[in-house]
Structure formats: structure tokens, C-alpha cells
Design an enzyme around this catalytic site. Structure first.
Site, PDB file in Angstrom:
ATOM      1  N   ASP A  90     -43.562  -7.214  39.440  1.00  0.00           N
ATOM      2  CA  ASP A  90     -43.025  -8.570  39.553  1.00  0.00           C
ATOM      3  C   ASP A  90     -43.405  -9.275  38.249  1.00  0.00           C
ATOM      4  O   ASP A  90     -44.594  -9.393  37.925  1.00  0.00           O
ATOM      5  CB  ASP A  90     -43.676  -9.241  40.772  1.00  0.00           C
ATOM      6  N   LEU A  91     -42.401  -9.717  37.518  1.00  0.00           N
ATOM      7  CA  LEU A  91     -42.664 -10.252  36.177  1.00  0.00           C
ATOM      8  C   LEU A  91     -43.631 -11.432  36.185  1.00  0.00           C
ATOM      9  O   LEU A  91     -44.294 -11.694  35.191  1.00  0.00           O
ATOM     10  CB  LEU A  91     -41.343 -10.712  35.539  1.00  0.00           C
ATOM     11  N   LYS A 144     -27.844  -6.766  23.973  1.00  0.00           N
ATOM     12  CA  LYS A 144     -27.099  -7.998  23.811  1.00  0.00           C
ATOM     13  C   LYS A 144     -26.770  -8.574  25.183  1.00  0.00           C
ATOM     14  O   LYS A 144     -26.742  -7.794  26.140  1.00  0.00           O
ATOM     15  CB  LYS A 144     -25.835  -7.754  22.985  1.00  0.00           C
ATOM     16  N   LYS A 178     -21.167   4.685  18.353  1.00  0.00           N
ATOM     17  CA  LYS A 178     -19.969   5.470  18.674  1.00  0.00           C
ATOM     18  C   LYS A 178     -19.688   6.472  17.553  1.00  0.00           C
ATOM     19  O   LYS A 178     -19.719   6.113  16.374  1.00  0.00           O
ATOM     20  CB  LYS A 178     -18.758   4.545  18.850  1.00  0.00           C
ATOM     21  N   GLU A 212      -8.777  -4.401  25.269  1.00  0.00           N
ATOM     22  CA  GLU A 212      -9.170  -3.795  26.556  1.00  0.00           C
ATOM     23  C   GLU A 212      -8.109  -4.076  27.602  1.00  0.00           C
ATOM     24  O   GLU A 212      -7.495  -5.151  27.587  1.00  0.00           O
ATOM     25  CB  GLU A 212     -10.485  -4.402  27.040  1.00  0.00           C
ATOM     26  N   ASP A 231     -19.064 -12.462  23.129  1.00  0.00           N
ATOM     27  CA  ASP A 231     -19.204 -11.148  23.757  1.00  0.00           C
ATOM     28  C   ASP A 231     -18.784 -10.023  22.810  1.00  0.00           C
ATOM     29  O   ASP A 231     -19.368  -8.937  22.845  1.00  0.00           O
ATOM     30  CB  ASP A 231     -18.337 -11.119  25.033  1.00  0.00           C
ATOM     31  N   HIS A 236     -19.750  -6.806  17.915  1.00  0.00           N
ATOM     32  CA  HIS A 236     -18.994  -5.575  17.646  1.00  0.00           C
ATOM     33  C   HIS A 236     -17.985  -5.743  16.497  1.00  0.00           C
ATOM     34  O   HIS A 236     -17.918  -4.903  15.596  1.00  0.00           O
ATOM     35  CB  HIS A 236     -18.238  -5.114  18.895  1.00  0.00           C
ATOM     36  N   LYS A 336      -9.294  -9.236  26.618  1.00  0.00           N
ATOM     37  CA  LYS A 336      -9.299  -8.522  27.900  1.00  0.00           C
ATOM     38  C   LYS A 336      -7.906  -8.619  28.495  1.00  0.00           C
ATOM     39  O   LYS A 336      -7.149  -9.527  28.185  1.00  0.00           O
ATOM     40  CB  LYS A 336     -10.318  -9.156  28.838  1.00  0.00           C
TER      41      LYS A 336
HETATM   42  C1  BG6 Z   1     -19.506  -4.960  25.760  1.00  0.00           C
HETATM   43  C2  BG6 Z   1     -18.906  -6.218  26.290  1.00  0.00           C
HETATM   44  O1  BG6 Z   1     -20.446  -5.232  24.764  1.00  0.00           O
HETATM   45  O2  BG6 Z   1     -18.473  -4.130  25.217  1.00  0.00           O
HETATM   46  C3  BG6 Z   1     -17.854  -5.925  27.337  1.00  0.00           C
HETATM   47  O3  BG6 Z   1     -19.923  -7.024  26.855  1.00  0.00           O
HETATM   48  C4  BG6 Z   1     -16.821  -4.965  26.791  1.00  0.00           C
HETATM   49  O4  BG6 Z   1     -17.209  -7.127  27.762  1.00  0.00           O
HETATM   50  C5  BG6 Z   1     -17.491  -3.744  26.168  1.00  0.00           C
HETATM   51  O5  BG6 Z   1     -15.986  -4.574  27.852  1.00  0.00           O
HETATM   52  C6  BG6 Z   1     -16.478  -2.865  25.448  1.00  0.00           C
HETATM   53  O6  BG6 Z   1     -17.095  -1.679  25.056  1.00  0.00           O
HETATM   54  P1  BG6 Z   1     -16.287  -0.305  24.987  1.00  0.00           P
HETATM   55  O7  BG6 Z   1     -17.309   0.671  24.518  1.00  0.00           O
HETATM   56  O8  BG6 Z   1     -15.785  -0.038  26.386  1.00  0.00           O
HETATM   57  O9  BG6 Z   1     -15.166  -0.517  24.027  1.00  0.00           O
END
Ligand code: BG6
Length: 486
Positions: A90-91, A144, A178, A212, A231, A236, A336
Site C-alpha cells: 500500500d503506497l 508516459k 519499434k 489509428e 498523447d 511519438h 483516432k
Molecule cells: C500510446 C497512446 O502511446 O500509443 C495511445 O497513448 C495510442 O492512445 C498508442 O493508441 C499507439 O501505439 P501503437 O504502437 O499501437 O501505434
């Protein structure tokens, strides 16, 4: 190759979503491939399970389904489970960290603390680890989102930095793990062919897309307070951009690569708040159809506010203020519920200066390199060729490089590579604090504008390529997104 030495891998958030879907399956894959030292141990840390037996039950029930079917071997799975220990913690209880210390002290090897928890717990966990001396000679891995803006990210980094030195801190951006992103480095710096052309004299524009099909899934609440800029772009997309645009590093050691990426991030042309409308598009998906299936609007997803103004799509025009790239637009895009799942980099080369062969040769993008990162990693180089028959009519043709034709091995999952790097002490694929700060500093004017303006993002139907404004932005530069080519 097996990890250099023994290790103790302590996983906070040991029953969380990330542990279940990514971290433990990646550790299993590394174990199955014989890449973990035999004596290495994994210590799950969570509040929910009473003891090791309970945790093992949870791992069996929850993690196993995320292991690839081809990779699942009952004997190997059992030997993986034998690596796992558990500490109920428990933190808020200092005495629980004493128990953790006692458990960890019984184990040998490099200590790794992986914080697969919400960022609000990073600092309290680090303090608690330091209070029992567990920060010494250890590595800490932070997931993250690391903060919400420059201020909050600095606050976390300052606090963690008082307890762990920068060389002990591994900030994850899973895109850096990747295989195709690694391959981008190989393409650029392992070949003499492209490098002379990789500059403003020869390149007209560059596009980087991470699209996505998925929506926000079960993360509506988190996502609604985050949005696509935080995000995906701050981390990324800007990391990919820095790898595409960086100067050749002196070597692949961690600081040479990260120094060069940092130079790009620091050279990003600051966004003038008066220009934001022109260089940044934000969108939000409405109901639509993806691959024949109706999908709901973002604002009706569980956990999302009905009147949400959070963006699920961002397109940006970015410039880099240095000799190599001055004046070359980089178009970044992510969203998305788009028409396809694809991550790719498109390098549009300039047309010939004069065409004796008719206007086709002057068309933008006649020479173009398309680096598809996922799915199906490929590199495609477009050229013009003479169409057979009478006269000199040119047509677009392409050279294709599909990596699975050359390499039989399966690609290693990003998390597997990154976890092995943490255990082996390789920092190159982790984000250094100064990179992260530079990225936040650059996105900050957009964040401020979008939160202050409180205007609704532009709507787009799920299953399309985002708002029309994203196409209009490129049209101003006489170009279009790759899928809009005829
Ligand atoms: C994450 C995001 O960092 O990367 C997500 O929080 C996103 O919202 C995901 O879906 C995408 O990663 P990948 O490897 O599926 O392209």
C-alpha cells in the site's frame, strides 16, 4: 543474446492494464527467447492480491491471453512463472516499503523499478524507495504521460531527479523501441545513397502520419483530459520527426543519438500564437463507419464529457530552423477513428528543374520515398518511367522493399526491446529530460491556445481521414496527403 547479468525487475502497478497487456507478455517473450539471465527475477507489486499464489493466479488468468498464440508453450510458461515474486504494498504505508526492501535485498543483480502507474504516483513512489535506500544503484522506468504540460513535467523530473541521477532514469516512448523506427536509423545512416539528398535542396516536403482505426477504447476518462496533442504529438510524432531530421550521429551510443535529436527539437520554429489557425488543425470524431461497422461519436464514448472539446485528431505544419531544413514543411498528423491504421513517413523530393519530357516530370512527388512503419513494414521508392509504346509518356513506377522477404525472424515487440535495454543499461532508446522539455516547450503555445480559445474542434466522421482543414493546409503548399493522390 542473454541479458548481461542477473536482475531484479520490480513492477509497480503489477496488476494494471499496462502490465497485463504489454510488460509481462514482453518479459515472457524475452524469457522464451532465452534472453533473460536465468537468475533474473520479476517482483510484481500491487495492492489487490494477498500473496504470491494470488498474484500467480492473476497472471495466469489475465496475462496469458495477451501472449501471442504461437509463443505460448505451457512448459516455458511455467518456467516463466517461477521467476515471479510478489509484494503486496500500500503506497501510503511506509512499513510496506520496508517489506519491499527486505524482499528485494534477498534477490541479486541489477535493480529495475518500473512505474506502470499513473504519473501522480511517480514522485511518492520515488520518495518511498529512497526512504528505504532502494534508489541506490537502481534504474527507474517512467511511463508516459510524464506530466500534462511543461510545468508539470518539470515538477516530476525535478522531484525524481533529486532521488535518481539522469543516467538511472529510463523514460519510455514505445515508438523508439519499434523495429521499423530502428530501421529508419539504418536506412539513413547505414547507406550513403539517401544522405546527400536528405536536405532542403532536394526535399520539397515531408509527411509523418500515425493514424489509428481504434477509438479511445476503455480509456475515455484519461483521454478526455489528455487529447491527441499530448498523447501522440508531444512524444511519438516529435520523436519520429527528430529521427527523420537529425544529423548523422557520431556513434550509436546513447548520448550521441540523443544529442542530435535534441538539436532538432531545439531548432523547431516556435509557433507564433497568431499563426496557430494556419499551421494547426484539431478535430474530433463524430459517429461513422469503419470497415463496415458503425462506430459511435467520441462525445458519447464512456468516460468522455458530452460537450468535450478534446481533440482526437491533430495535423500540424512544422518547420525546422537550420541549414539542412530551412523552408521545408514537415506535415505531422495523427488521429483516432481514421480510415486506416497506418504509421508512415513520406519524403517528397523536388521535381526536375526543367522537363524536356512533358509536365508529368514536374509533378510534385514524382520522386518520393514512402517509409511504412506499420503495419507491414516496407519502403517504397517512386520514380518515373517511360510507358511502353509510341511517344515519350511517363508513368509512376516504384521499387519496393518488403522486409519480411529478406528476414525470416519475427520482429521483436517494442516493449521487449526496451525492457531488455533497461536491464542491460542501454539508454539510447529512452527520452532524455532535455528532449522532453524541448518537446513540451514547443507544443505549449498550441496547448495554451486550444485550452484558452475553448472553441470546438472541427468535426470529422469516423472512418475518414480527418477534417477537411487538414487537406486545405497542405493545398496551400501545393501538395496533398499521400492517400489523396489520384
Ligand atoms: C500510446 C497512446 O502511446 O500509443 C495511445 O497513448 C495510442 O492512445 C498508442 O493508441 C499507439 O501505439 P501503437 O504502437 O499501437 O501505434
Amino acid at each position: 543474446m542473454q541479458t548481461d547479468s542477473s536482475f531484479t525487475f520490480v513492477l509497480f502497478g503489477g496488476t494494471g492494464d499496462l502490465s497485463m497487456r504489454k510488460i509481462l507478455p514482453a518479459l515472457y517473450e524475452a524469457h522464451r527467447a532465452g534472453m533473460l539471465a536465468d537468475s533474473g527475477k520479476i517482483v510484481g507489486v500491487a495492492r489487490h492480491e494477498e500473496d504470491r499464489a494470488g498474484y500467480i493466479d492473476w497472471v495466469n488468468g489475465h496475462v496469458k491471453p495477451y501472449v501471442s498464440k504461437d509463443g505460448l508453450d505451457e512448459g516455458v510458461w511455467e518456467s516463466f512463472l517461477a521467476r515471479i515474486e510478489y509484494v503486496k504494498l500500500d503506497l501510503s504505508k511506509a512499513e510496506d516499503f520496508v517489506l519491499l526492501r527486505d524482499a528485494v535485498n534477498k534477490l541479486s543483480g541489477t535493480r529495475v523499478f518500473y512505474l506502470a502507474t499513473g504519473p501522480s504516483l511517480f514522485v511518492p513512489i520515488c520518495h518511498a524507495l529512497a526512504s528505504v535506500g532502494l534508489n541506490e544503484n537502481a534504474r527507474i522506468v517512467l511511463e508516459k504521460p510524464l506530466g500534462y504540460d511543461l510545468r508539470s513535467s518539470n515538477a516530476i523530473n525535478d522531484a525524481v531527479g533529486e532521488i535518481f541521477a539522469e543516467e538511472q532514469i529510463y523514460r519510455i516512448d514505445h515508438y523508439l523501441g519499434k523495429e521499423p523506427v530502428q530501421n529508419l536509423l539504418a536506412l539513413r545512416f547505414g547507406n550513403a545513397l539517401f544522405e546527400p539528398l536528405w536536405r532542403r535542396e532536394w526535399v520539397e516536403s515531408i509527411q509523418i502520419t500515425i493514424a489509428e482505426e481504434l477509438g479511445v477504447e476503455a480509456r475515455g476518462d484519461f483521454y478526455d483530459n489528455t487529447g491527441a496533442l499530448r498523447d501522440m504529438v508531444q512524444n511519438h510524432l516529435l520523436q519520429l520527426l527528430s529521427i527523420v531530421a537529425m544529423e548523422p550521429p557520431h556513434s550509436m551510443d546513447s548520448d550521441s543519438v540523443r544529442d542530435e535529436k535534441l538539436r532538432v527539437l531545439r531548432a523547431l520554429k516556435p509557433i507564433d500564437p497568431r499563426d496557430i489557425q494556419r499551421v494547426a488543425v484539431r478535430g474530433q470524431y463524430h459517429a461513422g463507419v469503419i470497415r463496415g461497422t458503425a462506430v459511435p461519436a467520441y462525445a458519447t464514448e464512456p468516460g468522455v464529457k458530452k460537450d468535450s472539446t478534446t481533440e482526437t485528431f491533430v495535423a500540424l505544419k512544422v518547420e525546422i530552423e537550420n541549414w539542412r531544413w530551412a523552408g521545408v514543411p514537415f506535415f505531422l498528423r495523427t488521429g483516432k477513428r481514421l480510415a486506416d491504421r497506418v504509421a508512415e513517413i513520406v519524403v517528397n523530393f523536388r521535381p526536375v528543374p526543367h522537363s524536356a519530357l512533358g509536365p508529368t516530370a514536374l509533378r510534385p512527388g514524382a520522386n518520393r520515398l514512402v517509409i511504412r512503419l506499420q503495419p507491414n513494414e516496407t519502403i517504397r521508392l517512386y520514380c518515373l518511367a517511360k510507358q511502353p509504346g509510341e511517344g515519350m509518356n511517363l508513368a509512376s513506377v516504384h521499387l519496393d522493399l518488403a522486409f519480411d522477404q529478406f528476414f525470416r525472424e519475427n520482429q521483436m515487440e517494442a516493449y521487449q526491446r526496451l525492457l531488455l535495454d533497461v536491464i542491460n543499461g542501454r539508454l539510447a532508446l529512452f527520452v532524455r529530460r532535455d528532449e522532453q522539455e524541448a518537446a513540451w516547450r514547443w507544443v505549449e503555445p498550441i496547448l495554451n491556445d486550444w485550452s484558452a480559445a475553448n472553441k470546438a474542434p472541427k468535426p470529422y466522421a469516423a472512418g475518414t481521414w480527418g477534417p477537411a482543414a487538414a487537406s486545405a493546409m497542405l493545398a496551400q503548399h501545393g501538395t496533398c496527403w499521400l492517400e489523396e493522390e489520384n
